[in-house]
Scaffold this motif. Sequence first.
Motif, PDB file in Angstrom:
ATOM      1  N   ALA A  35       0.860  -1.186   0.000  1.00 46.75           N
ATOM      2  CA  ALA A  35       0.000   0.000   0.000  1.00 46.75           C
ATOM      3  C   ALA A  35       0.893   1.232   0.000  1.00 46.75           C
ATOM      4  CB  ALA A  35      -0.909   0.003   1.221  1.00 46.75           C
ATOM      5  N   PHE A  36       0.569   2.193  -0.875  1.00 52.42           N
ATOM      6  CA  PHE A  36       1.445   3.352  -1.044  1.00 52.42           C
ATOM      7  C   PHE A  36       0.612   4.597  -1.363  1.00 52.42           C
ATOM      8  CE2 PHE A  36       0.855   1.334  -5.139  1.00 52.42           C
ATOM      9  CZ  PHE A  36       0.690   2.374  -6.032  1.00 52.42           C
ATOM     10  N   PRO A  37       1.161   5.783  -1.050  1.00 51.14           N
ATOM     11  CA  PRO A  37       0.406   7.010  -1.322  1.00 51.14           C
ATOM     12  C   PRO A  37       0.509   7.432  -2.779  1.00 51.14           C
ATOM     13  CG  PRO A  37       2.507   7.555  -0.315  1.00 51.14           C
ATOM     14  CD  PRO A  37       2.434   6.057  -0.360  1.00 51.14           C
ATOM     15  N   THR A  38      -0.546   8.043  -3.290  1.00 43.91           N
ATOM     16  CA  THR A  38      -0.507   8.752  -4.559  1.00 43.91           C
ATOM     17  C   THR A  38      -1.015  10.166  -4.276  1.00 43.91           C
ATOM     18  OG1 THR A  38      -2.749   8.391  -5.403  1.00 43.91           O
ATOM     19  CG2 THR A  38      -1.151   6.582  -5.678  1.00 43.91           C
ATOM     20  N   GLU A  39      -1.081  10.998  -5.305  1.00 42.21           N
ATOM     21  CA  GLU A  39      -1.588  12.350  -5.104  1.00 42.21           C
ATOM     22  C   GLU A  39      -3.102  12.375  -4.922  1.00 42.21           C
ATOM     23  OE1 GLU A  39      -1.905  11.820  -9.549  1.00 42.21           O
ATOM     24  OE2 GLU A  39      -0.776  11.003  -7.879  1.00 42.21           O
ATOM     25  N   THR A  40      -3.777  11.251  -5.205  1.00 42.14           N
ATOM     26  CA  THR A  40      -5.236  11.191  -5.069  1.00 42.14           C
ATOM     27  C   THR A  40      -5.610  10.542  -3.737  1.00 42.14           C
ATOM     28  OG1 THR A  40      -5.280   9.110  -6.329  1.00 42.14           O
ATOM     29  CG2 THR A  40      -5.616  11.161  -7.555  1.00 42.14           C
ATOM     30  N   VAL A  41      -5.461   9.219  -3.643  1.00 40.43           N
ATOM     31  CA  VAL A  41      -5.666   8.474  -2.395  1.00 40.43           C
ATOM     32  C   VAL A  41      -4.565   7.412  -2.310  1.00 40.43           C
ATOM     33  CG1 VAL A  41      -8.173   8.845  -2.431  1.00 40.43           C
ATOM     34  CG2 VAL A  41      -7.230   6.772  -3.478  1.00 40.43           C
ATOM     35  N   TYR A  42      -4.505   6.682  -1.196  1.00 36.10           N
ATOM     36  CA  TYR A  42      -3.556   5.567  -1.095  1.00 36.10           C
ATOM     37  C   TYR A  42      -4.024   4.419  -1.986  1.00 36.10           C
ATOM     38  CZ  TYR A  42      -0.466   7.093   2.689  1.00 36.10           C
ATOM     39  OH  TYR A  42       0.494   7.746   3.429  1.00 36.10           O
ATOM     40  N   GLY A  43      -3.062   3.768  -2.650  1.00 37.21           N
ATOM     41  CA  GLY A  43      -3.365   2.626  -3.494  1.00 37.21           C
ATOM     42  C   GLY A  43      -2.805   1.347  -2.913  1.00 37.21           C
ATOM     43  N   ARG A 126      -2.974   4.945 -15.667  1.00 44.39           N
ATOM     44  CA  ARG A 126      -2.591   6.309 -15.338  1.00 44.39           C
ATOM     45  C   ARG A 126      -1.147   6.370 -14.860  1.00 44.39           C
ATOM     46  NH1 ARG A 126      -2.858   9.524 -10.531  1.00 44.39           N
ATOM     47  NH2 ARG A 126      -3.116   8.356  -8.585  1.00 44.39           N
ATOM     48  N   MET A 127      -0.595   7.580 -14.872  1.00 46.49           N
ATOM     49  CA  MET A 127       0.743   7.827 -14.351  1.00 46.49           C
ATOM     50  C   MET A 127       0.607   8.798 -13.179  1.00 46.49           C
ATOM     51  SD  MET A 127       4.120   9.526 -16.155  1.00 46.49           S
ATOM     52  CE  MET A 127       4.024   8.471 -17.603  1.00 46.49           C
ATOM     53  N   PRO A 128       0.759   8.307 -11.951  1.00 51.98           N
ATOM     54  CA  PRO A 128       0.584   9.185 -10.784  1.00 51.98           C
ATOM     55  C   PRO A 128       1.702  10.212 -10.683  1.00 51.98           C
ATOM     56  CG  PRO A 128       1.417   7.047 -10.100  1.00 51.98           C
ATOM     57  CD  PRO A 128       1.120   6.933 -11.569  1.00 51.98           C
ATOM     58  N   SER A 129       1.436  11.317  -9.991  1.00 48.30           N
ATOM     59  CA  SER A 129       2.454  12.362  -9.861  1.00 48.30           C
ATOM     60  C   SER A 129       3.156  12.339  -8.502  1.00 48.30           C
ATOM     61  CB  SER A 129       1.821  13.743 -10.083  1.00 48.30           C
ATOM     62  OG  SER A 129       0.841  14.023  -9.106  1.00 48.30           O
ATOM     63  N   HIS A 130       2.735  11.447  -7.606  1.00 42.30           N
ATOM     64  CA  HIS A 130       3.347  11.371  -6.277  1.00 42.30           C
ATOM     65  C   HIS A 130       4.751  10.764  -6.380  1.00 42.30           C
ATOM     66  CE1 HIS A 130       3.842  10.475  -2.009  1.00 42.30           C
ATOM     67  NE2 HIS A 130       2.754  11.177  -1.762  1.00 42.30           N
ATOM     68  N   ASP A 176       3.990   4.571   4.812  1.00 39.91           N
ATOM     69  CA  ASP A 176       3.444   5.796   5.395  1.00 39.91           C
ATOM     70  C   ASP A 176       4.135   6.977   4.725  1.00 39.91           C
ATOM     71  OD1 ASP A 176       2.716   8.001   6.858  1.00 39.91           O
ATOM     72  OD2 ASP A 176       3.285   7.186   8.816  1.00 39.91           O
ATOM     73  N   GLY A 177       3.400   7.641   3.834  1.00 40.42           N
ATOM     74  CA  GLY A 177       3.946   8.801   3.136  1.00 40.42           C
ATOM     75  C   GLY A 177       3.174  10.064   3.439  1.00 40.42           C
ATOM     76  N   GLY A 178       2.508  10.091   4.617  1.00 40.99           N
ATOM     77  CA  GLY A 178       1.735  11.274   4.989  1.00 40.99           C
ATOM     78  C   GLY A 178       0.371  11.306   4.319  1.00 40.99           C
ATOM     79  N   SER A 179      -0.226  12.485   4.304  1.00 43.09           N
ATOM     80  CA  SER A 179      -1.556  12.655   3.716  1.00 43.09           C
ATOM     81  C   SER A 179      -1.465  12.862   2.210  1.00 43.09           C
ATOM     82  CB  SER A 179      -2.261  13.857   4.341  1.00 43.09           C
ATOM     83  OG  SER A 179      -2.513  13.621   5.715  1.00 43.09           O
ATOM     84  N   THR A 180      -2.491  12.407   1.501  1.00 48.77           N
ATOM     85  CA  THR A 180      -2.555  12.646   0.058  1.00 48.77           C
ATOM     86  C   THR A 180      -3.027  14.076  -0.191  1.00 48.77           C
ATOM     87  OG1 THR A 180      -4.830  11.845  -0.069  1.00 48.77           O
ATOM     88  CG2 THR A 180      -3.068  10.223  -0.383  1.00 48.77           C
TER      89      THR A 180
END
Length: 350
Positions: A35-43, A126-130, A176-180
């Motif tokens: 599980a990892f963060p993206t700029e939208t929600v965690y995936g 898609r290509m996430p920006s996070h 844990d990468g903080g909040s999206t």
Amino acid sequence: MEAKDTKIIKINPHNPEIEKIKEAAEIIKNGGTVAFPTETVYGLGANALADKAIEKIFLAKGRPQDNPLIIHISSIDQLNNLVESIPDRAYPLMDRFWPGPLTLIFNRTKIVPDRITGGLSTVAIRMPSHNIALELIKYSELPIAAPSANTSGKPSPTNSSHVIHDLLGKVDMIIDGGSTGIGLESTVLDISGEIPTILRPGGVTIEDLLTILPKVEYDKALEITDREIVPKSPGQKYKHYSPDARLIIVKGEVDEIIQKTNNLYSKYESKGMKVGIIATKQTYDKYRGKNIIIAGDRNMPETIGASLFNILREFDELKVDIIIAEGVEEKGIGKAIMNRMRKAADGKVV
């Protein structure tokens, strides 16, 4: 798998520690789940080309098998194996919105497993920006399938605590990468047919898309009941984003919303129910003495989108029976906010 079998690691979202990224990437390469963060929600990620790895996503989430997954890539080159061809209209979209919160639907190649697409001839990519997401895909050297990292049907996770609550002991690693940032899942745009069609509204709005494309439509399935459609995109079918409490949306002019919300609050409280209100910066003082959480600023709806799922989870923790949410104007990102609210409310709007 037990709770102790899930490793939790903290990674700096601005400057990801590459050794930690490589550790997570090895899990993906070996058929595990991260599980990892993206700029939208965690995936919740796994190798998009391996059936057994994909199955772990469905099992961890309790996700229906016919609900398609989005494939995440870190470079345009990765498209070549996944799609039959790249339509001309895709290039300006990718130039403008990738990396970013836009998912495009292409005709797929045979290398893409049926489990990813729900058996459809198309695939969502898609290509996430996070930074963390991009580095994880890059070092995995694989496309990564990644729906939201939550129990299926529950509010999508916008920080690691939500993921830990839902998936601890069900996945191999949680980063844990903080909040999206955006807090709502990506816009899904089908470019495989004659007219580009939005299957799920998100952070890239129809107004944004119309600066690139001459014509864009909303899919008619956004307006009909779940049982009538075969889903081409995540979020099209099944009750989604649902808190434990019953959610009611109140729409109209702001003064009407305030009056109706106060009336509903009194009605349900008189029945001995615990009631919560999702208000805005402009209206919260009209509900003094009530159980309120401010979602954001009506004049900046992106603030409401960023906090919506977190607020639904907060009210779960407060054990409310009813949540009354103020509706927002359905333009720009407001369309995506209302889409998520309606799904969470199972269509209940007053």
